[in-house]
Scaffold this motif. Structure first.
Motif, PDB file in Angstrom:
ATOM      1  N   LEU A 157     -10.334   3.458  -2.509  1.00 12.21           N
ATOM      2  CA  LEU A 157      -9.427   3.734  -1.389  1.00 12.21           C
ATOM      3  C   LEU A 157      -8.693   2.470  -0.937  1.00 12.21           C
ATOM      4  O   LEU A 157      -7.689   2.551  -0.223  1.00 12.21           O
ATOM      5  N   ALA A 158      -9.239   1.308  -1.309  1.00  5.62           N
ATOM      6  CA  ALA A 158      -8.655   0.007  -0.948  1.00  5.62           C
ATOM      7  C   ALA A 158      -8.482  -0.156   0.561  1.00  5.62           C
ATOM      8  O   ALA A 158      -7.477  -0.674   1.033  1.00  5.62           O
ATOM      9  N   MET A 159      -9.484   0.322   1.306  1.00  3.48           N
ATOM     10  CA  MET A 159      -9.460   0.145   2.762  1.00  3.48           C
ATOM     11  C   MET A 159     -10.264  -1.112   3.092  1.00  3.48           C
ATOM     12  O   MET A 159     -11.413  -1.239   2.658  1.00  3.48           O
ATOM     13  N   LYS A 160      -9.669  -2.022   3.838  1.00  3.02           N
ATOM     14  CA  LYS A 160     -10.369  -3.275   4.147  1.00  3.02           C
ATOM     15  C   LYS A 160     -11.632  -3.006   4.960  1.00  3.02           C
ATOM     16  O   LYS A 160     -11.597  -2.280   5.954  1.00  3.02           O
ATOM     17  N   ALA A 161     -12.743  -3.625   4.528  1.00  6.99           N
ATOM     18  CA  ALA A 161     -14.042  -3.389   5.157  1.00  6.99           C
ATOM     19  C   ALA A 161     -14.079  -3.853   6.613  1.00  6.99           C
ATOM     20  O   ALA A 161     -14.810  -3.299   7.432  1.00  6.99           O
ATOM     21  N   ASN A 162     -13.269  -4.873   6.938  1.00  7.74           N
ATOM     22  CA  ASN A 162     -13.292  -5.386   8.321  1.00  7.74           C
ATOM     23  C   ASN A 162     -12.263  -4.697   9.212  1.00  7.74           C
ATOM     24  O   ASN A 162     -12.022  -5.128  10.340  1.00  7.74           O
ATOM     25  N   THR A 163     -11.647  -3.599   8.721  1.00  7.97           N
ATOM     26  CA  THR A 163     -10.699  -2.846   9.553  1.00  7.97           C
ATOM     27  C   THR A 163     -11.438  -2.311  10.777  1.00  7.97           C
ATOM     28  O   THR A 163     -12.564  -1.823  10.676  1.00  7.97           O
TER      29      THR A 163
END
Length: 372
Positions: A233-239
């Motif tokens: 998904l390429a969602m940043k973990a620190n979002t």
């Protein structure tokens, strides 16, 4: 020729009147058909009760704008939903209609509580939620089958719960509203956004409360980044995560984007692949919402979701701050109707005692017991 022009004028007026009547009837028919279609609901979310008319005296005092508020009411937490609705109703002149989602065995108790108390003028629909909707979408541990709370997923089905509204507010049952809900309803949503939430890392309350909330203020607190499906998904973990206990939804956009289907897809995938974080302390309803609304949601004013009041028994906020909050949220283990909760006295101001006597405040009993 004068007579002829008069006749023409009369004819034109008659044609215009005929067209207006025809148009009006057509609109009425299309509304009727829309109603018929939406009432045959595939989800089993059947309206059980509806009080349509506002007493004339109240109609004069209140604004015409209809505000749809969705709240889930489970039997063991019914007092919470009652206090939440009372606080919303007493602090606005707007025409609020409550869409109360519950399970079949709670309906009679809820109806009695609403009709035999100071809440009898509330406008509401009681909706019976069919838990079979969740089959194959939620992992049920046989040892903990009773920990599954079907009603926590009601928020995923908003367009089915309020089929005629363009916009709705969803609130959890452990909240108290101290300001006019119209302000929250008027939260601007950016084009293409189906919902507005309060973000966790920049919220007014988070700086103080994050430790008590189990450090879940970003995506890695909710999703398992070791799983390929999540990494893809390429969602940043620190979002920054957001809290789904209070939000405003644009239902037109929700339907256009098929948000419900998207949420169901991620629920089913989690059953197959266990995509949620192992350390997940909070609700299992949050991860699908975080995925579907990643960088695709607007923000509500953080004072409209002052949360973590239930994260510990101690008072983490000053009385001045609690007084200034527009909405107080006791998310966490310490509920204001339980044994020990911070600012339970603020919640109790809005609580309406149960006329059936089934729901009693544990806290009151424990205080009486300690006093002996």
């Amino acid at each position: 020729s004068v007579k002829f022009s008069v006749n023409i004028s009369i004819l034109i007026v008659a044609v215009v009147i005929f067209l207006v009547v025809l148009h009006h009837n057509f609109l009425g028919l299309s509304d009727f058909l829309k109603r018929e279609l939406s009432d045959s609901n595939p989800l089993g979310l059947q309206p059980v009760d509806f009080i349509p008319a506002v007493p004339q005296r109240l109609a004069d005092e209140r604004n015409d704008k209809e505000i749809s508020v969705v709240i889930a009411a489970s039997d063991e937490r019914l007092g919470g939903a009652i206090a939440a609705m009372n606080s919303i109703y007493r602090n606005t002149k707007s025409n609020v209609v409550f869409h109360i989602v519950t399970l079949n065995d709670t309906v009679d108790h809820l109806r009695l509580w609403l009709s035999n108390t100071a809440l009898k003028n509330l406008r509401y629909r009681i909706l019976d939620f069919d838990p079979r909707v969740l089959e194959g979408k939620v992992q049920v541990d046989p040892q903990k089958a009773d920990t599954l709370k079907p009603l926590t997923f009601a928020r995923f089905y908003l367009p089915s719960l309020v089929p005629h509204a363009e916009k709705a507010i969803y609130v959890d049952d452990d909240i108290i509203v101290q300001d006019d809900i119209l302000e929250l309803y008027n939260t601007p949503l950016k084009p293409g956004h189906a919902a507005a939430f309060s973000d966790d890392c920049d919220s007014t309350t988070n700086k103080v409360a994050v430790r008590g909330a189990g450090n879940q203020y970003n995506y890695i607190g909710f999703l398992d980044y070791k799983k390929e499906t999540i990494r893809k998904l390429a969602m940043k973990a620190n979002t920054c995560s957001f809290n789904p206990g209070v939000f405003v939804a644009n239902l037109t956009e929700w339907k256009l984007q098929n948000i419900t289907k998207q949420l169901e897809k991620w629920m089913a995938l989690n059953v197959e692949e266990e995509l949620y974080s192992r350390s997940l302390a909070g609700s299992i309803t949050t991860p699908p919402l975080l995925i579907v609304f990643y960088k695709q949601h607007s923000s509500i004013d953080p004072m409209w979701n002052v949360r973590h009041l239930g994260s510990s028994a101690g008072k983490r906020y000053s009385p001045q701050f609690v007084k200034a909050a527009k909405l107080l949220h006791w998310n966490g283990h310490f509920k204001p109707w339980g044994r020990t909760a911070s600012y339970a006295e603020v919640w109790e101001k809005w609580y309406v005692p149960d006329p059936t006597g089934k729901f009693s405040l544990i806290r009151r009993h424990s205080e009486a017991y300690e006093a002996k």
